[in-house]
Design a protein around this motif. Structure first.
Motif, PDB file in Angstrom:
ATOM      1  N   PRO A  49       9.598  -5.197  18.674  1.00 18.81           N
ATOM      2  CA  PRO A  49      10.454  -6.272  18.168  1.00 18.81           C
ATOM      3  C   PRO A  49       9.687  -7.436  17.571  1.00 18.81           C
ATOM      4  CG  PRO A  49      10.475  -6.206  20.572  1.00 18.81           C
ATOM      5  CD  PRO A  49       9.806  -4.960  20.123  1.00 18.81           C
ATOM      6  N   ASN A  50       8.373  -7.523  17.818  1.00 21.15           N
ATOM      7  CA  ASN A  50       7.584  -8.620  17.269  1.00 21.15           C
ATOM      8  C   ASN A  50       6.875  -8.244  15.976  1.00 21.15           C
ATOM      9  OD1 ASN A  50       7.747 -10.781  19.489  1.00 21.15           O
ATOM     10  ND2 ASN A  50       7.175  -8.947  20.616  1.00 21.15           N
ATOM     11  N   ILE A  51       6.940  -6.985  15.571  1.00 13.43           N
ATOM     12  CA  ILE A  51       6.297  -6.555  14.330  1.00 13.43           C
ATOM     13  C   ILE A  51       7.385  -6.396  13.275  1.00 13.43           C
ATOM     14  CG2 ILE A  51       4.813  -4.839  13.240  1.00 13.43           C
ATOM     15  CD1 ILE A  51       3.799  -4.053  15.984  1.00 13.43           C
ATOM     16  N   THR A  52       7.575  -7.414  12.470  1.00 15.01           N
ATOM     17  CA  THR A  52       8.623  -7.404  11.456  1.00 15.01           C
ATOM     18  C   THR A  52       8.096  -7.051  10.078  1.00 15.01           C
ATOM     19  OG1 THR A  52       8.348  -9.778  11.117  1.00 15.01           O
ATOM     20  CG2 THR A  52       9.994  -9.081  12.722  1.00 15.01           C
ATOM     21  N   THR A  53       6.790  -6.821   9.947  1.00 11.92           N
ATOM     22  CA  THR A  53       6.223  -6.431   8.659  1.00 11.92           C
ATOM     23  C   THR A  53       6.261  -4.915   8.507  1.00 11.92           C
ATOM     24  OG1 THR A  53       4.059  -6.537   9.725  1.00 11.92           O
ATOM     25  CG2 THR A  53       4.712  -8.419   8.391  1.00 11.92           C
ATOM     26  N   ILE A  54       6.084  -4.444   7.277  1.00 18.15           N
ATOM     27  CA  ILE A  54       6.094  -3.016   6.978  1.00 18.15           C
ATOM     28  C   ILE A  54       4.738  -2.419   7.349  1.00 18.15           C
ATOM     29  CG2 ILE A  54       6.503  -1.298   5.172  1.00 18.15           C
ATOM     30  CD1 ILE A  54       8.051  -3.433   3.643  1.00 18.15           C
ATOM     31  N   SER A  55       4.754  -1.190   7.841  1.00 18.31           N
ATOM     32  CA  SER A  55       3.521  -0.497   8.250  1.00 18.31           C
ATOM     33  C   SER A  55       3.318   0.747   7.397  1.00 18.31           C
ATOM     34  CB  SER A  55       3.589  -0.118   9.737  1.00 18.31           C
ATOM     35  OG  SER A  55       3.794  -1.249  10.544  1.00 18.31           O
ATOM     36  N   PRO A  56       2.794   0.596   6.182  1.00 20.56           N
ATOM     37  CA  PRO A  56       2.628   1.771   5.312  1.00 20.56           C
ATOM     38  C   PRO A  56       1.392   2.607   5.623  1.00 20.56           C
ATOM     39  CG  PRO A  56       1.950  -0.203   4.145  1.00 20.56           C
ATOM     40  CD  PRO A  56       2.413  -0.652   5.502  1.00 20.56           C
ATOM     41  N   VAL A  57       0.401   2.032   6.332  1.00 21.08           N
ATOM     42  CA  VAL A  57      -0.853   2.743   6.610  1.00 21.08           C
ATOM     43  C   VAL A  57      -0.867   3.126   8.081  1.00 21.08           C
ATOM     44  CG1 VAL A  57      -3.354   2.679   6.425  1.00 21.08           C
ATOM     45  CG2 VAL A  57      -1.969   1.297   4.865  1.00 21.08           C
ATOM     46  N   THR A  70       0.855  -1.179   0.000  1.00 21.94           N
ATOM     47  CA  THR A  70       0.000   0.000   0.000  1.00 21.94           C
ATOM     48  C   THR A  70       0.895   1.234   0.000  1.00 21.94           C
ATOM     49  OG1 THR A  70      -1.685  -1.200   1.253  1.00 21.94           O
ATOM     50  CG2 THR A  70      -1.819   1.202   1.255  1.00 21.94           C
ATOM     51  N   PRO A  71       0.617   2.247  -0.824  1.00 22.98           N
ATOM     52  CA  PRO A  71       1.486   3.429  -0.877  1.00 22.98           C
ATOM     53  C   PRO A  71       1.608   4.117   0.476  1.00 22.98           C
ATOM     54  CG  PRO A  71      -0.025   3.409  -2.741  1.00 22.98           C
ATOM     55  CD  PRO A  71      -0.452   2.301  -1.838  1.00 22.98           C
ATOM     56  N   PHE A  72       2.824   4.593   0.764  1.00 18.96           N
ATOM     57  CA  PHE A  72       3.066   5.350   1.987  1.00 18.96           C
ATOM     58  C   PHE A  72       2.500   6.762   1.830  1.00 18.96           C
ATOM     59  CE2 PHE A  72       6.209   2.028   2.041  1.00 18.96           C
ATOM     60  CZ  PHE A  72       6.381   1.717   3.378  1.00 18.96           C
ATOM     61  N   ARG A  73       1.886   7.267   2.910  1.00 18.23           N
ATOM     62  CA  ARG A  73       1.345   8.624   2.911  1.00 18.23           C
ATOM     63  C   ARG A  73       1.694   9.294   4.236  1.00 18.23           C
ATOM     64  NH1 ARG A  73      -2.967   5.392   0.955  1.00 18.23           N
ATOM     65  NH2 ARG A  73      -3.449   5.780  -1.240  1.00 18.23           N
ATOM     66  N   ALA A  74       2.428  10.397   4.148  1.00 13.33           N
ATOM     67  CA  ALA A  74       2.730  11.170   5.346  1.00 13.33           C
ATOM     68  C   ALA A  74       1.507  12.017   5.706  1.00 13.33           C
ATOM     69  CB  ALA A  74       3.942  12.065   5.118  1.00 13.33           C
ATOM     70  N   GLU A  75       1.054  11.923   6.969  1.00 16.52           N
ATOM     71  CA  GLU A  75      -0.133  12.642   7.416  1.00 16.52           C
ATOM     72  C   GLU A  75       0.204  13.527   8.609  1.00 16.52           C
ATOM     73  OE1 GLU A  75      -3.612  10.377   8.041  1.00 16.52           O
ATOM     74  OE2 GLU A  75      -3.451   9.229   6.180  1.00 16.52           O
ATOM     75  N   TRP A  76      -0.514  14.642   8.705  1.00 12.92           N
ATOM     76  CA  TRP A  76      -0.337  15.566   9.822  1.00 12.92           C
ATOM     77  C   TRP A  76      -0.887  14.939  11.109  1.00 12.92           C
ATOM     78  CZ3 TRP A  76       1.997  20.237   8.689  1.00 12.92           C
ATOM     79  CH2 TRP A  76       1.970  20.655   7.363  1.00 12.92           C
ATOM     80  N   ASP A  77      -0.338  15.418  12.235  1.00 18.07           N
ATOM     81  CA  ASP A  77      -0.933  15.110  13.523  1.00 18.07           C
ATOM     82  C   ASP A  77      -2.077  16.099  13.743  1.00 18.07           C
ATOM     83  OD1 ASP A  77      -1.657  14.570  16.104  1.00 18.07           O
ATOM     84  OD2 ASP A  77       0.325  14.892  16.983  1.00 18.07           O
ATOM     85  N   PRO A  78      -3.339  15.647  13.764  1.00 21.62           N
ATOM     86  CA  PRO A  78      -4.450  16.600  13.866  1.00 21.62           C
ATOM     87  C   PRO A  78      -4.522  17.324  15.206  1.00 21.62           C
ATOM     88  CG  PRO A  78      -5.239  14.341  14.039  1.00 21.62           C
ATOM     89  CD  PRO A  78      -3.800  14.259  13.681  1.00 21.62           C
ATOM     90  N   LYS A  79      -3.792  16.846  16.224  1.00 19.53           N
ATOM     91  CA  LYS A  79      -3.820  17.475  17.548  1.00 19.53           C
ATOM     92  C   LYS A  79      -2.680  18.459  17.746  1.00 19.53           C
ATOM     93  CE  LYS A  79      -3.461  13.544  19.538  1.00 19.53           C
ATOM     94  NZ  LYS A  79      -3.361  12.810  18.259  1.00 19.53           N
ATOM     95  N   ASP A  80      -1.734  18.516  16.830  1.00 16.13           N
ATOM     96  CA  ASP A  80      -0.567  19.380  16.981  1.00 16.13           C
ATOM     97  C   ASP A  80      -0.933  20.809  16.569  1.00 16.13           C
ATOM     98  OD1 ASP A  80       1.987  20.424  17.215  1.00 16.13           O
ATOM     99  OD2 ASP A  80       2.575  19.760  15.205  1.00 16.13           O
ATOM    100  N   SER A  81      -1.014  21.714  17.538  1.00 12.93           N
ATOM    101  CA  SER A  81      -1.416  23.088  17.237  1.00 12.93           C
ATOM    102  C   SER A  81      -0.353  23.856  16.467  1.00 12.93           C
ATOM    103  CB  SER A  81      -1.736  23.832  18.533  1.00 12.93           C
ATOM    104  OG  SER A  81      -0.627  23.801  19.414  1.00 12.93           O
ATOM    105  N   VAL A 106       3.461  11.913  10.570  1.00 10.43           N
ATOM    106  CA  VAL A 106       3.763  10.502  10.789  1.00 10.43           C
ATOM    107  C   VAL A 106       3.765   9.797   9.444  1.00 10.43           C
ATOM    108  CG1 VAL A 106       1.323   9.929  11.193  1.00 10.43           C
ATOM    109  CG2 VAL A 106       3.106   8.414  12.063  1.00 10.43           C
ATOM    110  N   VAL A 107       4.730   8.884   9.256  1.00 12.66           N
ATOM    111  CA  VAL A 107       4.832   8.123   8.010  1.00 12.66           C
ATOM    112  C   VAL A 107       5.622   6.848   8.288  1.00 12.66           C
ATOM    113  CG1 VAL A 107       6.922   9.397   7.314  1.00 12.66           C
ATOM    114  CG2 VAL A 107       5.536   8.231   5.575  1.00 12.66           C
ATOM    115  N   GLY A 108       5.234   5.743   7.658  1.00  8.32           N
ATOM    116  CA  GLY A 108       5.969   4.498   7.788  1.00  8.32           C
ATOM    117  C   GLY A 108       7.259   4.525   6.987  1.00  8.32           C
ATOM    118  N   ARG A 109       8.162   3.605   7.314  1.00 10.33           N
ATOM    119  CA  ARG A 109       9.467   3.553   6.638  1.00 10.33           C
ATOM    120  C   ARG A 109       9.593   2.252   5.856  1.00 10.33           C
ATOM    121  NH1 ARG A 109      14.845   3.960  10.194  1.00 10.33           N
ATOM    122  NH2 ARG A 109      13.602   5.663  11.094  1.00 10.33           N
ATOM    123  N   TYR A 110      10.185   2.356   4.662  1.00 12.82           N
ATOM    124  CA  TYR A 110      10.339   1.189   3.802  1.00 12.82           C
ATOM    125  C   TYR A 110      11.637   0.431   4.099  1.00 12.82           C
ATOM    126  CZ  TYR A 110      10.848  -1.646  -0.417  1.00 12.82           C
ATOM    127  OH  TYR A 110      11.014  -2.694  -1.287  1.00 12.82           O
TER     128      TYR A 110
END
Length: 567
Positions: A468-476, A417-428, A434-438
């Motif tokens: 340490p137990n999540i070895t898969t990529i987190s694109p979303v 799934t394509p990576f998408r950098a998104e804003w933190d909606p709570k950051d004034s 936040v964005v996942g790393r390939y």
């Protein structure tokens, strides 16, 4: 009369040997050279019978292959020589070996796309803010921007608040979906409800306060669910856009769904006519649902009557995919779109027509996403496949070039799934994304793919969180609009992250917080209508029973903070 049989000519299969004098089949196809023919030997030389027979068979096979090539029937060639996966040439190898990425000597650095160094020694890998110019502290001179700032001044603090990073896995649903997760959305009023879509078109409704309960609606779409938005008038209704060319309106309580629009009423007629819907947004002021397809067109649907209004509008290059739409949170008449034509474009919805964009933000490669800042709407953040995050500080300023370019690893393959950098909606301060790393990192012998929190005003890596137990990529990845919660979709699983301090004070993790759903439900060898392999996920899901127990019992967690990533 004896029965006649039809003779069919099967293609010849040539097996190339792994020798220095021969080249691989991919090299020959690229250079367009013919395959070598065996030379005839002297008839006067006497040889043994077995050697002579073998030579005759080889000569006959090569002659038939050359004749077939002259007639336009190229033989099937199987190469036994190892070739580079990047440049398709022999003599070297490139790609991932565990957590280490080996560069191809024929190509520039995989991370920053610049020659002269390798990915492991890339300065952007060691220091994320390398080459990034910080946001300037200047007085507002543009009168429009001055008025805009005065109207928003009560909502925006002048001081940057301390970042609160969700860095601990609070609960997880392992193998929640039957295919990889493609999109996430938090419920607008119920803080514990997370909605997720997957590659198969299923819609999941997960109450992560009741981890063990699973609700997945599988009768809504027939392939990838690309985007979803809640109805502004009813928080129990959600709109979804899918690659099957339909927009659905689903009641979350009953799972009943109705189709608002179907771009493929005649079914599959080939890829040249099949329309897929990707980008999606809802303009609450105009009561309209906006969706965009893979041919560059924008469609408008009235959310009150659920009927399409007007004709499709060409907003990107014809034949290119429009993957993202976003309305300005302060001025909803401003629409931001992005697509595969290497542009992010800004539109005025009051005069929305082809070739009428206000600004065209050019990128070097495909633009995965483009978002206005969540509070003021005056900034723009885009994610491009050239491993760059681009930031424009003011939509009233000079938009010819971005204010900053931040190098980040999110170039991906077709099974992600394509990576998408998104804003933190709570950051004034509107500076945290936040964005996942390939590219994976080697942490104590394990290849992990962190989720990065980046300060887009300086380019600094605020935090990289992983388990340490999540070895898969987190694109979303999706940050909660009200709580300090991060939701991530990794392969077919869902994870909820909370800050470690709050998590420890609230309660300790017990057996109910990690739930494993289903088994291996993938169908081997199948393909969906979008052209992706159904049996291809982000990574091999290594969260088996043994690792889940470690996740529940082990107190060891991996989360690192600092202005630069420590290697």
């Amino acid at each position: 009369m004896a029965p006649q049989t039809r003779r069919t000519s099967f293609p010849k299969v040539l097996i190339e040997r792994d020798t220095d004098s021969e080249r691989s089949s991919s090299d020959e196809e690229e250079e367009g050279e013919e395959e070598p023919q065996s030379e005839e030997e002297d008839d006067g030389d006497e040889e043994e019978e077995e050697e002579t027979a073998l030579e005759n068979e080889n000569r006959k096979a090569y002659e038939e292959a050359s004749d077939a090539k002259k007639k336009g029937k190229a033989p099937i060639t199987i190469s036994l020589k190892k070739v580079c996966k990047v440049c398709k040439k022999a003599g070297h190898e490139a790609g991932f070996k565990g957590a280490t990425y080996i560069d191809c000597p024929m190509k520039p650095c995989f991370l920053c796309k610049m020659p002269g160094h390798t990915t492991m020694s890339c300065p952007h890998r060691v220091v994320t803010e390398h080459g990034v110019i910080p946001a300037p502290h200047r007085d507002i001179q543009n009168p429009v921007e001055f008025v805009f700032g005065r109207q928003l001044k009560p909502r925006i603090t002048r001081f940057k608040p301390a970042y609160v990073i969700p860095d601990q896995v609070h609960c997880a649903a392992i193998r929640y979906h039957s295919r990889r997760v493609t999109c996430l959305e938090f419920h607008p009023t119920n803080n514990n409800i997370l909605l997720s879509g997957d590659k198969k078109g299923q819609l999941g409704v997960w109450d992560f306060a009741k981890v063990h309960e699973k609700t997945v609606y599988g009768n809504i779409h027939s392939c990838i669910l690309n985007n979803m938005r809640f109805s502004p008038a009813n928080d129990g209704t959600i709109y979804a856009a899918s690659s099957d060319g339909t927009i659905s309106c689903t009641d979350l309580e009953t799972g009943m769904s109705s189709s608002l629009m179907n771009l493929n009423p005649d079914g599959w007629q080939g890829p040249s006519t099949w329309r897929m819907l990707y980008g999606m947004e809802i303009n609450s002021e105009k009561c309209v649902v906006l969706v965009a397809d893979n041919f560059g067109f924008l469609y408008l649907v009235d959310s009150r009557s659920n009927i399409q209004t007007g004709e499709p509008i060409l907003i990107h290059k014809k034949g290119s995919k429009v993957v993202g739409l976003h309305c300005n949170p302060v001025q909803p008449d401003l629409l931001l779109s992005c697509g595969n034509d290497h542009f992010a474009r800004m539109w005025d919805m009051r005069r929305l027509q082809a070739a009428s964009s206000l600004y065209n933000l050019e990128h070097r490669r495909v633009v995965n996403s483009a978002y206005f800042s969540p509070l003021s709407g005056s900034k723009i953040l885009t994610t491009s496949q050239d491993n760059r995050l681009r930031v424009w500080d003011s939509i009233f300023g000079n938009l010819e070039s971005p204010s900053r370019e931040i190098v980040h690893s999110h170039d991906f393959n077709r099974h992600l799934t394509p990576f998408r950098a998104e804003w933190d909606p709570k950051d004034s301060s509107e500076s945290l994304a936040v964005v996942g790393r390939y590219i994976s990192e080697n942490y104590h012998g394990t290849a992990l793919h962190p989720i990065d929190f980046i300060d887009i005003s300086t380019g600094q890596l605020v935090a990289e969180v992983m388990d340490p137990n999540i070895t898969t990529i987190s694109p979303v990845n999706k940050l909660h609009p009200r709580d300090d919660v991060l939701a991530s979709g990794s392969s077919r699983s869902l994870f909820i992250w909370r800050p470690k301090e709050k998590f420890e004070v609230a309660e300790q993790m017990d057996s109910r917080k990690i739930v494993v759903f289903g088994g291996q439900e993938k169908k081997r060898g199948g393909k969906s209508q979008d052209g992706y392999d159904d049996d291809s996920d982000d990574d091999t899901n290594n969260l088996k029973g043994k690792n889940v127990k470690l996740l529940k019992k082990s107190g060891k967690r991996t989360s690192r903070y600092g202005h630069k990533a420590k290697r």
